[in-house]
Design an enzyme around this catalytic site. Structure first.
Site, short mmCIF file in Angstrom:
data_model
loop_
_atom_site.label_atom_id
_atom_site.label_comp_id
_atom_site.label_asym_id
_atom_site.label_seq_id
_atom_site.Cartn_x
_atom_site.Cartn_y
_atom_site.Cartn_z
N HIS A 364 11.57 -105.95 40.29
CA HIS A 364 10.77 -106.39 41.52
C HIS A 364 10.14 -105.73 42.36
O HIS A 364 9.38 -106.10 43.17
CB HIS A 364 11.24 -107.52 41.67
CG HIS A 364 11.28 -108.55 40.02
ND1 HIS A 364 12.67 -108.72 39.19
CD2 HIS A 364 9.67 -108.58 39.09
CE1 HIS A 364 11.74 -109.37 37.77
NE2 HIS A 364 10.67 -109.26 38.24
N ASP A 629 10.53 -105.47 30.52
CA ASP A 629 11.84 -106.31 29.85
C ASP A 629 11.75 -105.67 28.38
O ASP A 629 12.97 -104.71 27.71
CB ASP A 629 11.90 -107.54 29.80
CG ASP A 629 12.38 -107.57 31.36
OD1 ASP A 629 13.71 -107.73 31.55
OD2 ASP A 629 12.39 -109.07 31.45
N CYS A 676 0.78 -106.90 30.01
CA CYS A 676 1.33 -107.34 31.68
C CYS A 676 2.19 -107.12 32.29
O CYS A 676 3.05 -107.48 33.48
CB CYS A 676 1.34 -108.83 31.47
SG CYS A 676 2.55 -109.82 31.10
C1 PEP Z 1 7.77 -108.47 32.06
O1 PEP Z 1 8.73 -107.88 31.80
O2 PEP Z 1 7.26 -106.86 31.96
C2 PEP Z 1 7.41 -108.42 32.93
C3 PEP Z 1 5.75 -108.61 33.06
O3 PEP Z 1 8.04 -109.67 33.84
P1 PEP Z 1 8.71 -109.72 34.52
O4 PEP Z 1 8.50 -107.97 35.71
O5 PEP Z 1 8.62 -110.47 35.84
O6 PEP Z 1 10.56 -109.36 34.05
MG MG Z 2 9.82 -109.43 32.54
#
Ligand code: PEP
Ligand code: MG
Length: 756
Positions: A364, A629, A676
């Protein structure tokens, strides 16, 4: 051999420099094994040789002088094959190379153990014996264990320039530390080390600006802890046994002892600030206690550690953990780990780069760095964090490299890149306001990912078609309890109003994994496979309902809310969530709120969701692929683990096939699919996603214009050709090469590599 091994490891660990560590190591190993010589050679790939770095047994003046050509001799053989060479009589081996300077022909027995870090040979640890001798298995494993530890120390010394005198000649490029390219761009600045509070090991070295003030602060902190111990002793008197009560006295003695107080003050006088001096004093004392045989006394080492932390806490309460508001104009934040809060504390105009030992391109912090457009190299495992405060650094966010004290040559080269980059961004700026449409007229709307920083006005508002992913975790993280319905409503309302009438997709709470709430601790040994996302909110309908009610109420009169469910692995989770959303809607109607049922989507971010994409598509209005993920679960690679970051391959053929499967499943039910995850913001991936038939992309603000540049420079027909070829690839590297070639062909190679 366990006792000598432990002793050597501790001594190496405590040594103030690599030279000192090596001196201990060669001496102790020679002794423990009864060899005649123990030497360490350092591999210098630039000069194509191995240079003698330390020895016990060879003439001391051979150090730095004896140089073995890269792939020659038995040392070269051990290094080249990255394998152990154990010979009864070295002279009889065809690779034997006589080293005149060392009186080599008097030695027969030979053991060469490569020193390897992350698959790279850094040097060779060599034992010699006058008489023929094949070293026994347990002796070999002893040396191998030490070589592993030594590798880390050598890598660290390389990173902070300690080895410069031997491995670098004038004019050679500076060495760099390698990590993961986490956010593109180049930053040149000064290191500011951030670290968690009350963690002695994390305290960096920092020069004492005013030694007298540092000494006074230290003495005050000691006095405060001593007083606290006194109060505690008083409170507990009568309730403890005498021998336990005596511990309080022992603690005070320890705290006020010469070895604690005077040593720390001496270290401050020698130039370190109080926190760094305290760290070294405590480490020394703990090591001394550790060496004692009596288990009771050894335990007291833990007490010293505790006392040290108490004093540190007082010191930190008295002084800001970082140099307060005084961030240098060009700050590179450096840490073992860096948090969103630590980033937010630096004025945006002063922050030029991020470097950390942990993290990877999809963690993140990386997403946040891309969101605010700061170059970042994460997962730089050899980063000597505690020694970097105030050092000049260059962060190459394209290649995940960090240069410590870069040479004038490297500085000039990167300075030139920054100028080119600025010209390139000015070119990209010309794309503002233009539609994201291919040369053959196919529209690919680009949305914004936001929510990781509490911005007043998210960046990229004008450029985006709306918000494709709003992560709701942060508003939950910055509080000391779950935010109530009204607080959440106000927050979401502001967001929806900012973008109205453009759609805003708000995701329900996705805590767990690497995002935890301070007031809702979830301790798990494997959090990414544990209680996270929908699994938590399904078990706590009250949390889910509060959030959904807040979202629905925020949407009244605007009608641009879309709702997204994270971490779905089965259809029951979706059915339950849909029922709750319906219930929230009914309840609110009954209460007189004119809410509407918004479009609901699910995130496809687990392999299970890929295989059940049709069943999921049938239930909801849209699908959104969370590649961050999805890739970690598909490839079984922890997205935050720097050690396996090289395996986190966003262009792995399995990833492409999974994406295609999802798009086709959605098409079967007439549903739209967006991507996304971070892949959506990677300009290399744009032709592939376009060709697959993804309906929209959602990304960090910093990626919007880059991706738009690709969309506007390519036709969908050409994109389909690229995808067709990519599907023949059996490795991610093959796909990547294909995509790089495609970007070069449309003149946009500069989007993903420094220079053009
Ligand atoms: C993902 O897992 O691609 C996602 C957009 O969610 P996060 O990065 O918040 O886990
Ligand atoms: Mg995710």
């Amino acid at each position: 051999m366990l006792a000598p091994l432990r002793r050597i490891l501790e001594a190496v660990d405590r040594a103030p420099s690599l030279d000192a560590a090596l001196a201990v190591l060669v001496h102790e190993v020679k002794d423990a094994i009864g060899a005649d010589v123990c030497s360490v050679y350092l591999t210098d790939p630039d000069r194509r040789e191995h240079v003698l770095l330390a020895t016990d047994g060879l003439p001391p003046d051979a150090v730095g002088r004896v140089r073995v050509p890269l792939n020659r001799g038995l040392i070269g053989r051990a290094a080249e094959r990255a394998d152990i060479v154990n010979l009864d009589d070295a002279h009889t081996h065809p690779c034997y190379l006589k080293l005149n300077e060392t009186g080599d022909d008097q030695y027969h027995g030979f053991l060469g153990v490569p020193i390897i870090q992350h698959r790279k040979v850094l040097g060779v640890l060599v034992l010699r014996q006058r008489a023929p001798r094949r070293f026994a298995d347990d002796e070999v494993t002893f040396v191998v264990t030490l070589a592993v530890q030594l590798a880390a120390a050598i890598a660290l010394a390389r990173g902070n320039g300690e080895l410069g005198r031997l491995s670098q000649g004038p004019g050679l490029p500076s060495r760099h530390l390698a990590g993961v390219a986490a956010s593109p761009g180049v930053g040149i600045g000064t290191a500011v080390v951030v670290y968690p509070p009350a963690d002695l090991e994390a305290v960096p070295d920092r020069p004492a600006a005013d030694p007298d003030a540092e000494v006074a602060a230290f003495q005050q902190a000691v006095a405060a802890v001593a007083a606290e111990i006194g109060r505690l002793a008083e409170r507990m008197s009568g309730t403890l046994r005498d021998e336990d009560q005596a511990l309080f006295g022992a603690w005070r003695l320890m705290l006020e002892s010469e070895s604690f107080v005077a040593d720390t003050i001496a270290r401050i006088r020698a130039g370190n600030w109080a926190q760094g001096a305290l760290r070294d004093t405590v480490a020394n004392l703990v090591a001394e206690f550790d060496r004692l045989d009596d288990p009771y006394l050894r335990e007291r080492g833990a007490d010293v550690g505790d006392l040290g932390r108490q004093v540190l806490l007082r010191l930190q309460q008295g002084a800001a953990a970082t140099p307060g508001e005084d961030y240098p104009g060009q700050t590179v934040l450096v840490g073992d780990d860096i948090s969103a809060m630590q980033i937010a504390a630096v004025p945006r105009e002063s922050l030029v780069g991020l470097v950390s030992r942990r993290g990877s391109a999809s963690s993140h912090v990386a997403i946040l760095a891309r969101g605010i457009g700061i170059p970042a190299a994460l997962g730089v495992m050899d980063l000597p964090v505690s020694r970097l405060e105030g050092w000049p650094l260059i962060v190459d966010g394209y290649r995940g490299r960090v240069y410590v004290q870069p040479s004038a040559l490297v500085r000039a080269e990167y300075g030139r890149l920054i100028v080119e980059e600025q010209a390139f961004s000015a070119e990209l700026d010309n794309l503002r306001g233009l539609p994201a449409e291919t040369t053959d007229g196919f529209a690919l709307p680009l949305y914004l990912n936001t929510g990781l920083v509490l911005e007043q006005r998210p960046l990229g508002i004008e450029e985006s078609a709306g918000v494709g992913l709003y992560r709701t975790e942060l508003p939950f993280m910055v509080r000391d309890r779950f935010p109530g319905e009204e607080t959440q409503r106000n927050h979401y309302r502001q967001l929806l109003e900012t973008f109205a009438p453009r759609p805003v997709t708000i995701r329900t709470l996705d805590v767990g994994g690497d995002k935890s709430l301070p007031y809702f601790p979830v301790e798990e040994s494997n959090p990414f496979l544990g209680w996270r996302g929908i699994r938590i909110t399904r078990d706590h309908p009250e949390i889910f309902m509060t959030q959904v009610r807040a979202m629905l109420r925020a949407d009244v009169g605007l009608g641009n809310l879309q709702l997204l469910l994270p971490m779905i692995t089965n259809t029951d989770e979706v059915d339950d969530a849909l029922a709750l959303i319906q219930r929230a809607c009914d309840e609110l109607h009954e209460e007189g709120h004119p809410v509407r049922l918004p479009p609901v989507g699910v995130m496809i971010e687990t392999p299970a969701a890929v295989y059940q994409a049709e069943a999921l598509a049938r239930r909801v209005d849209f699908l959104s692929i969370g590649t961050n993920d999805l890739i970690q679960y598909l490839l079984a690679v922890d997205r935050n683990n720097a050690r396996v970051a090289g395996l986190y391959d966003v262009f792995h053929p399995a990833v492409l096939r999974a994406l295609i499967q999802v798009v086709e499943a959605a098409r079967a039910y007439g549903r739209e699919v967006s991507v996304c995850g971070e892949l959506a913001g990677d300009p290399r991936a744009t032709p592939l996603l376009l060709a697959m038939g993804v309906h929209s992309l959602s990304m960090s603000a910093g990626s919007l214009l880059r991706v738009k540049g690709v969309v506007r420079s390519i036709s969908r027909t050409r994109a389909k050709e690229i995808l067709r070829k990519a599907l023949f690839c059996e490795t991610g590297a093959c796909v990547r090469q294909l995509l790089m070639d495609a970007l070069e062909e449309i003149g946009l190679g500069g989007l993903v590599r420094p220079g053009r």
